[in-house]
Enzyme design. Structure first.
Site, mmCIF file in Angstrom:
data_model
loop_
_atom_site.group_PDB
_atom_site.id
_atom_site.type_symbol
_atom_site.label_atom_id
_atom_site.label_comp_id
_atom_site.label_asym_id
_atom_site.label_seq_id
_atom_site.Cartn_x
_atom_site.Cartn_y
_atom_site.Cartn_z
ATOM 1 N N GLY A 263 33.212 25.914 0.144
ATOM 2 C CA GLY A 263 34.424 26.672 -0.095
ATOM 3 C C GLY A 263 34.579 27.780 0.922
ATOM 4 O O GLY A 263 33.663 28.087 1.696
ATOM 5 N N CYS A 264 35.753 28.383 0.922
ATOM 6 C CA CYS A 264 36.061 29.401 1.929
ATOM 7 C C CYS A 264 35.247 30.663 1.729
ATOM 8 O O CYS A 264 34.607 31.160 2.666
ATOM 9 C CB CYS A 264 37.556 29.712 1.913
ATOM 10 N N TYR A 265 35.243 31.179 0.497
ATOM 11 C CA TYR A 265 34.444 32.385 0.262
ATOM 12 C C TYR A 265 32.953 32.138 0.492
ATOM 13 O O TYR A 265 32.280 32.942 1.146
ATOM 14 C CB TYR A 265 34.650 32.896 -1.165
#
Lengths: 349, 349, 349, 349
Positions: free
Chosen positions: D156-158
């Site tokens: 994921g991005c985070y």
């Protein structure tokens, strides 16, 4: 990389200069051999522009003082000038004399008539004789001349967005030149990286305003080129606006269609003019371009609509003011000058 | 608060409705007695609009289902309609019949000619007879009629910004009506609070685009009012653009000056027309307005420049599309209708 | 307006100063008798700030050179200082000596300990004796002292957003002081209206970055006030970030709850502390504030969530950095000093 | 292009999917043979994404219905899934069974423990057995496993922005795992291209807010990977914020340094860990990254500062949420899986 052309950028501290460096760092057929900047002399590219960290040349190439002998000694074959107008000619003139080929992003050599330069820029032109040899760097119009040019005067950001939609129509006399009304909107990077409180974030955000009304300097080159296309002097209305985007220009142009002209004539003229132009994307009749589709690229997107109520044509164009409006257009000229594919290093999406 | 006028807002879930509520919550001479919204029925104002927490009425007033009898029973004397066009008339008609005074922010009663309504809105007008009694709610032009009106059709956001700069010039025949070319830019709140991916942040940010070319719906009321001022039908060119600001409209208008007209005639006509208009701020000749100076207010700022090269006038106007372009303009009409000072609750900076 | 208090603003050329002027122009119980600015001396308020055109005083009041005798002669009873730190004390000291009451928006008198001032601001404090008499202008905590104060040191923007959520919890010893970790984000107006290329639109737009890590100057007053609440020195982690909004601060604070403390204890402490505070809006447990609901107001919105996985509390607060973080908070202090209702001129939404 | 690997994207209608297509259209070693989307079936890429006009494949490739047999028949060797979680596994499972290699941008196969999946995603995992064979697609940590993987679960991005700065420090036990506090800010494209009024321009512009407090779904994979690095379960505090940029994530992480650990140990550990990682740019001690330097790229920029007052380390990281946080990271995995240079098609600045 023995067959690569050596390039150098003079004055690469502003936004156009940075965009130019970005393109040259990734260009497949050239080698960046130098950059100059009074402000940054002694610092590596990657220090000044952290975005470039990781590009091999960005660690290696160090800003130097802008110095004629140094530039010549660098071995550069193509020199880009990303300097304020007035200053650019100070480098262009001796560089051309020393046999280097120059692509000037400033306004210094865009006008054919020194009197017009003086009227718009408030000073006598420093080298009127060179105006005749300089080539206006709009590849869609002057590709042959650019190929052989020694000095290319790369167009301004607004002019590209106004000239390209109108030229095919003026050439074919499909429109009435004296009815041209233009409204352009530009992102704030167009104002340059100068410490002017007018362009602070808090001054530009949530703000729209016109400026330089009624006679923006770019009017001079716009009317020059429209006049060439029309075969007679053209005088237009032109208003520029500042909008809160970093990059991008959108231009809306009104022009009356000739009495018997149909929109199909417009379609045909546009397609014929730009069939072989890799960076003009004709969206076609009824389509509206959006700057977000061209930012970071060398494309100009053009759409148009005929208003049946007025028989006027609305031309809509969008480009990146730092791209097709400045740096990448300069690279496109370089590609032509060096015999590279016109799209070399420029086909990103 | 015995002498306060009771107000109610129908359909207060969108951006204009919210701005209207904000103004009514702070208005010194009125009392908000109800708000309706299918979507929010049962919730207090402060729950739906956290910005209003702390305003006494925002905790007290609860959204109800939009219901004619309920509205009448509320005791409301002035009912604002912040509904989509088409739906507004369903409330306006019976409310007026029941003797309430209505300020409609929608387009339903702005046009005097039912045929024009049908041409622009694609449906027969539901109550053509009422078009004659409705008053176009532009207080700078129709203040007397608004004072006595039962049904005020508050103008659209774009029209206000186009009409006010042009009317004094058309009335005095200083300009050539058939040469009007208008370019307007609007913030995204103008598109409403609808779940349309086109208006997502990531679609609008760093983007500029024209839309509804060449015939935006607001053209109908613009031309109607310009025609009234000119004393003859007026047909114009009008292009709307979406820019990444939340609120604000900037309009740039070109029009040819009459042959012997000087800019001093323009100055004088403007000053005469708006000397007593508290919300028209004439910046004067050579000045450019900026939307950031009007957002959140009921002001419209107007500047102008004559282009000596073309003898055309460039008119520049800026307003808040949700303010002078919608909600606060409606409140200005209410002030007139109720005999309040015209600036009541509206003099914020 | 015989019973109105006369106010004057020194140094009103920046963003906090402009916001202060905006509030004073609309304040119902005061009269603005002067503004000073070296840069703008001789110009009317409405010329420098076109947003204020139409406000009576904005046409009437003209910027003057900042001059002690002139300020005294103006008859001002309350003088606001909107000056850079260091410069503010040059005015505050003689003005207080001359019997005027001063509200200083700068950092010059916020710290009780001259040594801390020197450590954070890099210079000896010019009037250490006055630090004892200055009152820290956080009305929710020091209202009684502010009422009687001669010199109010209005808090910084970040400190307000950090101190208010924590003080009730520290006072009641519900949290573990040494576990405080704070992350704040501020709009760009917080950087001031200075001609620094770092804060140009094109540098801040589409950008987020931390700055002044690990010791922002505001840390000094934050820890001072948290220490007062805790009854012992408090050392925290605090990181500030610049985000592309014009105004607004959002602060996220982590702190460990005491071993036997439940979130209901937090709820109760918060409600008790701020029951009578008109500008603290407790959104309550589980709620997240949004800066867009407080920009342009004097409100601070506070929400909180207990993380059951860590037994830590997450405190979320939002305010306008120019409002509750600067100008409107100063006006709130003025209201207390002058015996006005605390909300006078500040209840806008 | 006989030696190019054939790729196909399932569900390419959102922002990550579009960014992935952009990269694949320009990738030097692959050929895009198909894209699917229920919404856009039948339309050419360039119609749905006008930005891609002019790319040869963008005119040629047409969206099709997502259909297993069609995907297999396309000859695709690498299939990217850009689908919502839950839906991705419906394609991943049969595609892997049919022998295709899959890079899944969703969360479906990122967690090793099906119980954690259920706790965070609210449904039983559809194929728990496959969790063991899926490889977490963080090339800086799992490059060897990715090279041989059949199913890559792209992070994921985070998580990417939190994990990469911490892993070297946790592995070398330089920091105290239970003191980790993370604050992340994301651009709005992270919310996807869904018609949700929360993410309209007018809702996000001039706004900052926390969301999903205290347990964002990405916490699950962050803690999983930090636990692997630490050799023991790690529980952290993690708060996500929405800020008004289109793309970009900035993460600020606090962690206590071990008692005898110096910042030079941190420097050394970071440099050792990422010496050979082409997309991790270590800005070094005292440096603050800026999202504007990484947007549009696959880089993650990392800086850090030790706070001597607390002996805590502040880690600052910036990446493009659609780039290193999604699409370009998936391409980086593809490069490893196919034996291409790791930087193939990804070295843009």
């Amino acid at each position: 990389m023995s067959n690569s052309v050596k390039t150098l950028v003079v004055g690469a501290s502003g936004y156009s200069g940075a965009e130019l460096l970005r393109l040259l760092l990734m260009h497949p057929f050239t080698e960046l051999v130098g950059v100059t900047s009074r402000q940054y002399a002694g610092q590596a590219l990657s220090m000044v522009f952290p975005r470039f960290r990781g590009a091999a040349k960005a660690e290696e190439v160090v800003f130097t003082e802008p110095d004629l002998e140094g530039i010549v000694a660098s071995g550069a074959e193509i020199v880009f000038l990303a300097l304020p107008h007035g200053l650019a000619s100070e480098f262009a003139i001796p560089l051309v004399e020393r046999g280097l080929r120059v692509i000037d992003l400033s306004a210094d050599f865009r006008l054919r008539d020194a009197a017009v330069y003086e009227a718009y820029y408030g000073a006598a032109h420093p080298a009127p004789a060179m105006l005749a040899t300089a080539v206006y760097g709009l590849p869609e119009i002057y590709s042959d001349a650019i190929r052989g040019a020694t000095l290319v005067a790369s167009p301004g950001c607004y002019p590209t967005s106004v000239i390209l939609p109108l030229v095919p129509l003026l050439r074919e006399k499909l429109v009435v030149p004296e009815t041209i009304h233009v409204s352009s909107m530009s992102g704030v990077s167009g104002a340059g990286k100068s410490s002017n409180t007018q362009f602070l974030f808090a001054e530009c955000n949530e703000s729209v305003r016109a400026y330089s009304v009624p006679r923006h300097r770019h009017l001079s080159e716009i009317e020059q080129e429209l006049g060439v296309a029309a075969g007679a002097p053209v005088v237009i209305s032109f208003t520029t606006h500042l909008i809160p985007v970093t990059a991008g220009i959108h231009t809306t142009t009104y022009v009356a269609l000739g009495e018997d002209v149909a929109v199909s004539d417009v379609n045909r003229a546009m397609e014929a003019a730009y069939a072989a132009a890799p960076f003009v994307r004709l969206l076609g009749e009824g389509q509206c371009p959006d700057t977000k589709n061209v930012v970071g690229t060398n494309f100009i997107d053009i759409g148009w609509v005929r208003d049946p109520r007025t028989h006027r044509l609305v031309l809509l164009s969008a480009e990146d003011n730092l791209g097709k409006g400045a740096a990448s257009q300069g690279v496109q000229s370089m590609n032509l000058m060096c015999g590279f594919p016109e799209t070399g290093g420029l086909l990103n999406f």
